[in-house]
Design a protein around this motif. Structure first.
Motif, PDB file in Angstrom:
ATOM      1  N   MET A 288       0.855  -1.184   0.000  1.00 33.88           N
ATOM      2  CA  MET A 288       0.000   0.000   0.000  1.00 33.88           C
ATOM      3  C   MET A 288       0.887   1.227   0.000  1.00 33.88           C
ATOM      4  SD  MET A 288      -1.189  -0.407   3.966  1.00 33.88           S
ATOM      5  CE  MET A 288      -1.347  -2.154   3.777  1.00 33.88           C
ATOM      6  N   ASP A 289       0.299   2.368  -0.338  1.00 34.74           N
ATOM      7  CA  ASP A 289       1.082   3.601  -0.306  1.00 34.74           C
ATOM      8  C   ASP A 289       0.628   4.523   0.817  1.00 34.74           C
ATOM      9  OD1 ASP A 289      -1.275   4.615  -1.310  1.00 34.74           O
ATOM     10  OD2 ASP A 289      -0.476   5.101  -3.272  1.00 34.74           O
ATOM     11  N   SER A 290      -0.114   3.984   1.765  1.00 31.32           N
ATOM     12  CA  SER A 290      -0.619   4.788   2.877  1.00 31.32           C
ATOM     13  C   SER A 290      -0.038   4.297   4.197  1.00 31.32           C
ATOM     14  CB  SER A 290      -2.150   4.721   2.929  1.00 31.32           C
ATOM     15  OG  SER A 290      -2.631   5.371   4.088  1.00 31.32           O
ATOM     16  N   MET A 291       0.945   5.033   4.705  1.00 28.96           N
ATOM     17  CA  MET A 291       1.512   4.709   6.014  1.00 28.96           C
ATOM     18  C   MET A 291       0.437   4.852   7.089  1.00 28.96           C
ATOM     19  SD  MET A 291       3.941   3.680   7.890  1.00 28.96           S
ATOM     20  CE  MET A 291       5.504   3.826   7.069  1.00 28.96           C
ATOM     21  N   GLU A 292      -0.472   5.798   6.898  1.00 31.33           N
ATOM     22  CA  GLU A 292      -1.546   6.019   7.866  1.00 31.33           C
ATOM     23  C   GLU A 292      -2.441   4.780   7.979  1.00 31.33           C
ATOM     24  OE1 GLU A 292      -4.838   9.474   8.922  1.00 31.33           O
ATOM     25  OE2 GLU A 292      -3.909   9.465   6.942  1.00 31.33           O
ATOM     26  N   LEU A 293      -2.747   4.142   6.852  1.00 34.59           N
ATOM     27  CA  LEU A 293      -3.556   2.928   6.886  1.00 34.59           C
ATOM     28  C   LEU A 293      -2.802   1.800   7.577  1.00 34.59           C
ATOM     29  CD1 LEU A 293      -6.082   1.308   6.183  1.00 34.59           C
ATOM     30  CD2 LEU A 293      -5.047   0.814   3.959  1.00 34.59           C
ATOM     31  N   LYS A 294      -1.536   1.630   7.245  1.00 32.81           N
ATOM     32  CA  LYS A 294      -0.760   0.564   7.891  1.00 32.81           C
ATOM     33  C   LYS A 294      -0.729   0.767   9.395  1.00 32.81           C
ATOM     34  CE  LYS A 294       3.608  -1.820   8.249  1.00 32.81           C
ATOM     35  NZ  LYS A 294       4.989  -1.947   7.831  1.00 32.81           N
ATOM     36  N   GLN A 295      -0.495   1.990   9.842  1.00 35.31           N
ATOM     37  CA  GLN A 295      -0.466   2.261  11.278  1.00 35.31           C
ATOM     38  C   GLN A 295      -1.818   1.964  11.923  1.00 35.31           C
ATOM     39  OE1 GLN A 295       0.933   6.311  11.199  1.00 35.31           O
ATOM     40  NE2 GLN A 295       3.077   5.689  11.356  1.00 35.31           N
ATOM     41  N   ALA A 296      -2.897   2.326  11.241  1.00 33.94           N
ATOM     42  CA  ALA A 296      -4.240   2.116  11.793  1.00 33.94           C
ATOM     43  C   ALA A 296      -4.567   0.628  11.937  1.00 33.94           C
ATOM     44  CB  ALA A 296      -5.283   2.798  10.910  1.00 33.94           C
ATOM     45  N   ILE A 297      -4.117  -0.197  10.991  1.00 33.60           N
ATOM     46  CA  ILE A 297      -4.494  -1.614  11.050  1.00 33.60           C
ATOM     47  C   ILE A 297      -3.464  -2.480  11.781  1.00 33.60           C
ATOM     48  CG2 ILE A 297      -6.023  -1.492   9.060  1.00 33.60           C
ATOM     49  CD1 ILE A 297      -3.868  -2.718   7.336  1.00 33.60           C
ATOM     50  N   THR A 298      -2.359  -1.882  12.187  1.00 34.26           N
ATOM     51  CA  THR A 298      -1.379  -2.633  12.988  1.00 34.26           C
ATOM     52  C   THR A 298      -1.344  -2.164  14.435  1.00 34.26           C
ATOM     53  OG1 THR A 298       0.421  -1.175  12.287  1.00 34.26           O
ATOM     54  CG2 THR A 298       0.099  -3.216  11.026  1.00 34.26           C
ATOM     55  N   SER A 299      -1.998  -1.075  14.718  1.00 35.64           N
ATOM     56  CA  SER A 299      -2.009  -0.534  16.081  1.00 35.64           C
ATOM     57  C   SER A 299      -2.773  -1.453  17.023  1.00 35.64           C
ATOM     58  CB  SER A 299      -2.659   0.857  16.085  1.00 35.64           C
ATOM     59  OG  SER A 299      -2.845   1.287  17.409  1.00 35.64           O
ATOM     60  N   GLN A 300      -2.287  -1.569  18.242  1.00 31.44           N
ATOM     61  CA  GLN A 300      -2.976  -2.341  19.277  1.00 31.44           C
ATOM     62  C   GLN A 300      -3.979  -1.466  20.042  1.00 31.44           C
ATOM     63  OE1 GLN A 300      -2.572  -5.666  19.462  1.00 31.44           O
ATOM     64  NE2 GLN A 300      -1.257  -5.372  17.687  1.00 31.44           N
ATOM     65  N   GLU A 301      -3.938  -0.168  19.792  1.00 25.44           N
ATOM     66  CA  GLU A 301      -4.834   0.769  20.465  1.00 25.44           C
ATOM     67  C   GLU A 301      -6.239   0.665  19.895  1.00 25.44           C
ATOM     68  OE1 GLU A 301      -3.812   2.843  23.027  1.00 25.44           O
ATOM     69  OE2 GLU A 301      -1.929   1.715  22.856  1.00 25.44           O
ATOM     70  N   TYR A 302      -7.237   0.946  20.709  1.00 25.90           N
ATOM     71  CA  TYR A 302      -8.611   0.977  20.247  1.00 25.90           C
ATOM     72  C   TYR A 302      -8.832   2.309  19.534  1.00 25.90           C
ATOM     73  CZ  TYR A 302     -13.639   0.665  20.032  1.00 25.90           C
ATOM     74  OH  TYR A 302     -14.921   0.621  19.579  1.00 25.90           O
ATOM     75  N   ASP A 303      -9.263   2.277  18.300  1.00 26.49           N
ATOM     76  CA  ASP A 303      -9.432   3.482  17.486  1.00 26.49           C
ATOM     77  C   ASP A 303     -10.872   3.969  17.591  1.00 26.49           C
ATOM     78  OD1 ASP A 303      -9.654   5.394  15.465  1.00 26.49           O
ATOM     79  OD2 ASP A 303      -8.276   4.321  14.148  1.00 26.49           O
ATOM     80  N   ARG A 304     -11.061   5.158  18.146  1.00 23.78           N
ATOM     81  CA  ARG A 304     -12.401   5.719  18.320  1.00 23.78           C
ATOM     82  C   ARG A 304     -12.774   6.694  17.200  1.00 23.78           C
ATOM     83  NH1 ARG A 304     -13.835   5.446  24.286  1.00 23.78           N
ATOM     84  NH2 ARG A 304     -12.109   4.225  25.101  1.00 23.78           N
ATOM     85  N   SER A 305     -11.976   6.720  16.153  1.00 23.79           N
ATOM     86  CA  SER A 305     -12.269   7.616  15.038  1.00 23.79           C
ATOM     87  C   SER A 305     -13.465   7.106  14.247  1.00 23.79           C
ATOM     88  CB  SER A 305     -11.052   7.737  14.117  1.00 23.79           C
ATOM     89  OG  SER A 305     -10.878   6.556  13.367  1.00 23.79           O
ATOM     90  N   ALA A 306     -13.920   7.916  13.312  1.00 21.13           N
ATOM     91  CA  ALA A 306     -15.054   7.535  12.466  1.00 21.13           C
ATOM     92  C   ALA A 306     -14.751   6.267  11.661  1.00 21.13           C
ATOM     93  CB  ALA A 306     -15.419   8.682  11.526  1.00 21.13           C
ATOM     94  N   LEU A 307     -13.491   6.024  11.360  1.00 22.23           N
ATOM     95  CA  LEU A 307     -13.099   4.843  10.578  1.00 22.23           C
ATOM     96  C   LEU A 307     -12.634   3.685  11.457  1.00 22.23           C
ATOM     97  CD1 LEU A 307     -11.162   6.593   7.670  1.00 22.23           C
ATOM     98  CD2 LEU A 307     -13.518   5.741   7.661  1.00 22.23           C
TER      99      LEU A 307
END
Length: 137
Positions: free
Chosen positions: A48-67
């Protein structure tokens, strides 16, 4: 990675109701996971070309964002569908073919999707050839 002889399809289509580039990247990831797992692959490398996506799907944190729920779904699908997953980020400058396919998909009518398996349209081949030429110069 896919078994020898298996090819992962390229796909272009117009996404509706997308809130951001990250949202579009995440939806494309869901489609890629579904296509890859339906072909029986169990050891995969996604680029992928999105570091932001990789970080979001590899993070162990619970993501409370809209996505956040979409990222949770991607994590779940990756864990359930595959034995081995590697996520690579390559710069957009090295990913001209993906950009060309995305631009093509954006130009399609709503609800229309095209999938190519092994035999790519001329505009995709030209994009890849152009990218290779620029790397060698």
């Amino acid at each position: 990675m896919v078994s020898p002889g298996k090819r992962i399809p390229e796909r272009a289509g117009k996404l509706e109701y997308v809130s951001s580039a990250l949202h579009a990247e995440a939806l494309a990831m869901v489609y890629a996971i579904n296509a890859t797992s339906s072909m029986g692959a169990n050891r995969v490398i996604f680029e992928m070309d999105s570091m932001e996506l990789k970080q979001a799907i590899t993070s162990q944190e619970y993501d409370r964002s809209a996505l956040g729920s979409l990222f949770q779904e991607i994590k779940f699908q990756l864990n359930v569908a595959f034995d081995y997953v590697k996520l690579n980020v390559c710069p957009r400058a090295c990913n001209n073919a993906a950009h060309t396919i995305a631009a093509y998909g954006h130009g399609l009518e709503s609800g229309v999707c095209e999938t190519w398996l092994g035999h790519f349209p001329e505009f995709v081949l030209n994009s890849v050839a152009g990218g290779l030429a620029s790397l060698s110069s």
